[in-house]
Design an enzyme around this catalytic site. Structure first.
Site, PDB file in Angstrom:
ATOM      1  NE  ARG A  87     -11.441   1.795  10.967  1.00 25.66           N
ATOM      2  CZ  ARG A  87     -10.824   2.698  10.138  1.00 25.66           C
ATOM      3  NH1 ARG A  87     -10.539   2.488   8.769  1.00 25.66           N
ATOM      4  NH2 ARG A  87     -10.467   4.011  10.695  1.00 25.66           N
ATOM      5  CG  HIS A 127      -5.261  -0.341   8.284  1.00 26.28           C
ATOM      6  ND1 HIS A 127      -6.044  -0.498   9.102  1.00 26.28           N
ATOM      7  CD2 HIS A 127      -5.719   0.897   7.594  1.00 26.28           C
ATOM      8  CE1 HIS A 127      -6.997   0.322   9.247  1.00 26.28           C
ATOM      9  NE2 HIS A 127      -6.816   1.240   8.325  1.00 26.28           N
ATOM     10  CD  GLU A 153      -6.317  -3.808  10.416  1.00 24.62           C
ATOM     11  OE1 GLU A 153      -5.782  -2.735  11.069  1.00 24.62           O
ATOM     12  OE2 GLU A 153      -7.202  -3.683   9.373  1.00 24.62           O
TER      13      GLU A 153
END
Length: 322
Positions: A239, A287, A268
């Site tokens: 993360r 991601h 994000e």
């Protein structure tokens, strides 16, 4: 008797949605790339018996308070830091995730980041495509070796162990740090437990795979980066908030570490003008740790299975707050 109502917060393939239709009334946010607006999510949560959520969906006290009928929230991920599990438990709402399914896929991505950062692969591809490749020279696009180096894995869960197996194939020395020692992994894989400080100071590649908690938030900061080797690379596929991004930018600019491979960020999508994206020694991915077609479809199916089982009063395959 009415069918239970399931709301899906991102567009999924029709064959998956058809599986939901077998046991429920289902509605879905009709966008693959844009998250469901908060007001829409709250409205749907007020009617739903089950939610299938993404990491970008905040399931907090506000949402749970309006979700009077909610029985289950299935998160399309292993991580669940977007969900207030304690509040869900108080309200009798099961929280499910998708462990195991994405272990090897994510480990492949982590090792890809290691190779991309060390061997300057993104720069090399851009060099060819932009026409900047003019000739061969002894140190042209010369990066760092990966084989026979030391890798330090912070967070030795199943993904960490899978990364360790790949590292052993490159004849790497594998160190790890974890909240609890993994004696079985030490015996079967030959990995070595180290304190966090010793790991970051001895490793050529520091790989973060720890979940985001109050203890791990910001653990990679100015002091941590200064303990790393100047030739070391920081890899983060956990993360974004486990690292203090400003401190990481400073460490990269000042040559305190050699580079970074990042699949996750504090915000994000990351802003285009973010300082990390201005640095040549950063590989940034959107991601995509579990993003293979096979794995993502399997994760969707697992969410569907867990929701159906709970709505039918049965034991789910994966639940965080039984």
């Amino acid at each position: 008797m009415r069918k239970p109502y399931v709301y899906i917060t991102r567009k999924l393939p029709e064959p998956i949605v058809d599986q939901f239709r077998l046991f429920s009334e289902v509605k879905m946010w009709n966008s693959e790339n844009l998250p469901v607006p908060r007001e829409v999510l709250l409205e749907e949560a007020s009617k739903a018996d089950a939610l299938l959520t993404m990491l970008s969906d905040k399931v907090d006290q506000q949402l749970l308070s309006v979700g009077k009928n909610l029985k289950v929230i299935a998160n399309l991920a292993v991580g669940f830091d977007n969900i207030d599990v304690i509040e869900a438990t108080k309200r009798g709402v099961a929280v499910c995730n998708t462990p195991d399914i994405l272990t090897d896929t994510t480990a492949d991505l982590v090792f890809s980041l290691i190779l991309m950062t060390a061997r300057k692969l993104v720069e090399a591809v851009d060099c060819v495509k932009s026409g900047e490749w003019k000739s061969w020279s002894p140190l042209f696009m010369a990066g760092a070796d990966v084989h026979h180096k030391t890798i330090g894995i912070v967070g030795m869960g199943k993904i960490g162990e899978a990364v360790a197996k790949r590292a052993l194939g490159f004849d790497m020395k594998v160190l790890y740090h974890n909240r609890n020692r993994k004696v079985e992994a030490e015996q079967t894989l030959g990995v070595t437990y180290q304190s966090f400080n010793d790991l970051v100071s001895e490793s050529d590649f520091v790989v973060c795979l720890t979940p985001l908690t109050e203890e791990t938030k910001g653990m990679f900061n100015k002091e941590t980066f200064r303990k790393m080797k100047h030739a070391a690379f920081f890899i983060n596929a956990s993360r974004g908030a486990v690292a203090v991004e400003k401190d990481l930018v400073d460490a990269l600019k000042n040559g305190e570490i050699a580079g970074a491979g990042l699949d996750v960020f504090v915000k994000e999508p990351i802003d285009l003008d973010h300082p990390l994206l201005q640095l040549e020694n950063v590989v940034a991915l959107p991601h995509i740790g579990s993003a293979s077609v096979e794995t993502r479809l399997a994760m969707m199916k697992r969410c569907c299975q867990n929701i159906e089982l709970i709505l039918n009063g049965k034991q789910p395959l994966n639940v965080l707050n039984m």
